[in-house]
Design an enzyme around this catalytic site. Structure first.
Site, PDB file in Angstrom:
ATOM      1  N   GLU A 172      11.880   2.002  -4.125  1.00  0.00           N
ATOM      2  CA  GLU A 172      11.733   3.355  -3.534  1.00  0.00           C
ATOM      3  C   GLU A 172      12.657   3.525  -2.334  1.00  0.00           C
ATOM      4  OE1 GLU A 172       7.459   3.189  -3.251  1.00  0.00           O
ATOM      5  OE2 GLU A 172       7.418   3.141  -5.448  1.00  0.00           O
ATOM      6  N   SER A 174       3.212  -2.409 -12.104  1.00  0.00           N
ATOM      7  CA  SER A 174       1.940  -2.108 -12.772  1.00  0.00           C
ATOM      8  C   SER A 174       1.095  -3.352 -13.062  1.00  0.00           C
ATOM      9  CB  SER A 174       2.179  -1.292 -14.053  1.00  0.00           C
ATOM     10  OG  SER A 174       2.805  -0.057 -13.727  1.00  0.00           O
ATOM     11  N   HIS A 194      12.774  -2.473  -1.466  1.00  0.00           N
ATOM     12  CA  HIS A 194      11.898  -1.949  -2.522  1.00  0.00           C
ATOM     13  C   HIS A 194      12.637  -0.828  -3.253  1.00  0.00           C
ATOM     14  CE1 HIS A 194       8.605   0.196  -4.450  1.00  0.00           C
ATOM     15  NE2 HIS A 194       7.935  -0.940  -4.373  1.00  0.00           N
ATOM     16  N   GLY A 199       1.367  -2.745  -6.303  1.00  0.00           N
ATOM     17  CA  GLY A 199       1.293  -1.455  -5.622  1.00  0.00           C
ATOM     18  C   GLY A 199      -0.072  -0.821  -5.816  1.00  0.00           C
ATOM     19  N   GLY A 200      -0.170   0.089  -6.795  1.00  0.00           N
ATOM     20  CA  GLY A 200      -1.382   0.887  -7.008  1.00  0.00           C
ATOM     21  C   GLY A 200      -2.681   0.088  -7.015  1.00  0.00           C
ATOM     22  N   TRP A 253       0.815  -1.222   0.000  1.00  0.00           N
ATOM     23  CA  TRP A 253       0.000   0.000   0.000  1.00  0.00           C
ATOM     24  C   TRP A 253       0.848   1.270   0.000  1.00  0.00           C
ATOM     25  CZ3 TRP A 253      -4.472  -1.185   4.036  1.00  0.00           C
ATOM     26  CH2 TRP A 253      -5.358  -2.100   3.465  1.00  0.00           C
TER      27      TRP A 253
HETATM   28  C1  PEP Z   1       5.288  -1.789  -6.011  1.00  0.00           C
HETATM   29  O1  PEP Z   1       5.151  -0.796  -5.325  1.00  0.00           O
HETATM   30  O2  PEP Z   1       5.967  -2.727  -5.580  1.00  0.00           O
HETATM   31  C2  PEP Z   1       4.651  -1.808  -7.329  1.00  0.00           C
HETATM   32  C3  PEP Z   1       4.898  -2.824  -8.127  1.00  0.00           C
HETATM   33  O3  PEP Z   1       3.836  -0.757  -7.654  1.00  0.00           O
HETATM   34  P1  PEP Z   1       2.822  -0.687  -8.905  1.00  0.00           P
HETATM   35  O4  PEP Z   1       2.041  -1.982  -8.917  1.00  0.00           O
HETATM   36  O5  PEP Z   1       1.946   0.504  -8.613  1.00  0.00           O
HETATM   37  O6  PEP Z   1       3.644  -0.534 -10.127  1.00  0.00           O
END
Ligand code: PEP
Length: 242
Positions: free
Chosen positions: A92, A201, A90, A222-223, A10
């Site tokens: 980030e 994604s 991760h 993620g999203g 999240w």
């Molecule tokens: C993530 O944060 O690990 C990720 C894969 O984000 P998203 O699915 O939004 O690309």
């Protein structure tokens, strides 16, 4: 570990009422598999209270278990609370918070020692993909993060191409498959047997084609994990491939 494994990250999202609404909705559905969810630290107690069938994890932790580390979270404290797993490395954390391979390695070892399952994230940038170094970058990240690894059944690798995270751009099944195959070879050479998840994604519309690839054992989402409807759809599609 039961596969496929679908983990929702999240990130820094959701307020209390949204956490409650997410779990109320998920808990009212017949679940095809076990959902894994990593909310913000502050929502861990609520998530643990409302988790139903889900496993609850952290998005990060420190490597020390106590001491003067203002603002950090200890792996032992997470375990003590009832948390099942933590993400480590991760992209980030690597890019925005400058976490080095050595620092991540210490976190991996401490989190495992505390009894948490570790989801260790790796992945290349767009520039690295374009100059053909994807496999060597990922291998270096694996070497760094998994140094001195003890025998464990609590390790999961998440391959997340940085250029596909939160961008709406997904690796093609072939691109994902190629890197997963290379990671699987690396793990085999080290006698490690652990699931390899794809992240970047992932959404209901691309889940089936990605999860159908050999060596893709699940997804880090993620999203699309913020919506209980989308997350449920992903879980459902991953468990019911035609
Ligand atoms: C993530 O944060 O690990 C990720 C894969 O984000 P998203 O699915 O939004 O690309």
């Amino acid at each position: 570990m039961k596969l496929p494994l679908i983990i929702g990250n999240w990130k820094m999202n959701h307020l209390t009422e949204e956490v409650k609404a997410f779990f109320s909705d998920l808990n009212s559905r017949p679940l095809p598999g076990t959902p894994w969810i990593a909310p913000q630290f502050i929502h861990l107690p609520l998530a643990l209270e409302m988790k139903g069938e889900a496993k609850i994890g952290a998005q990060n932790c420190h490597f020390q278990n106590s001491g003067a580390f203002t603002g950090e979270i200890a792996p032992q404290a997470l375990k003590d609370l009832g948390v099942d797993f933590t993400l480590i490395g991760h992209s980030e954390r690597r890019s925005l918070f400058k976490e080095s391979g050595d620092f991540l390695n210490q976190k991996v070892l401490s989190a495992l020692a505390a009894g948490l399952t570790v989801v260790y994230c790796v992945g290349e940038s767009l520039g690295e993909r374009e100059n053909g170094t994807t496999n060597s970058v990922v291998e270096r990240q694996l070497d760094e993060g998994l140094k001195n690894l003890p025998a464990t059944e609590k390790l999961i690798i998440a391959y997340e191409p940085v250029w596909a995270i939160g961008t709406g751009k997904t690796a093609t099944p072939q691109q994902a498959q190629d890197t997963h195959t290379s990671i699987a070879k690396y793990l085999k050479n080290r006698d490690l047997d652990c699931p390899i998840l794809y992240g970047g994604s992932v959404k209901p519309s691309n889940t089936a084609e990605l999860m159908a690839c050999p060596n893709i054992d699940g997804a880090l989402v993620g999203g699309a994990s913020l919506s209980s409807e989308d997350f449920y759809q992903i879980l459902d599609k991953a468990h019911n491939l035609d």
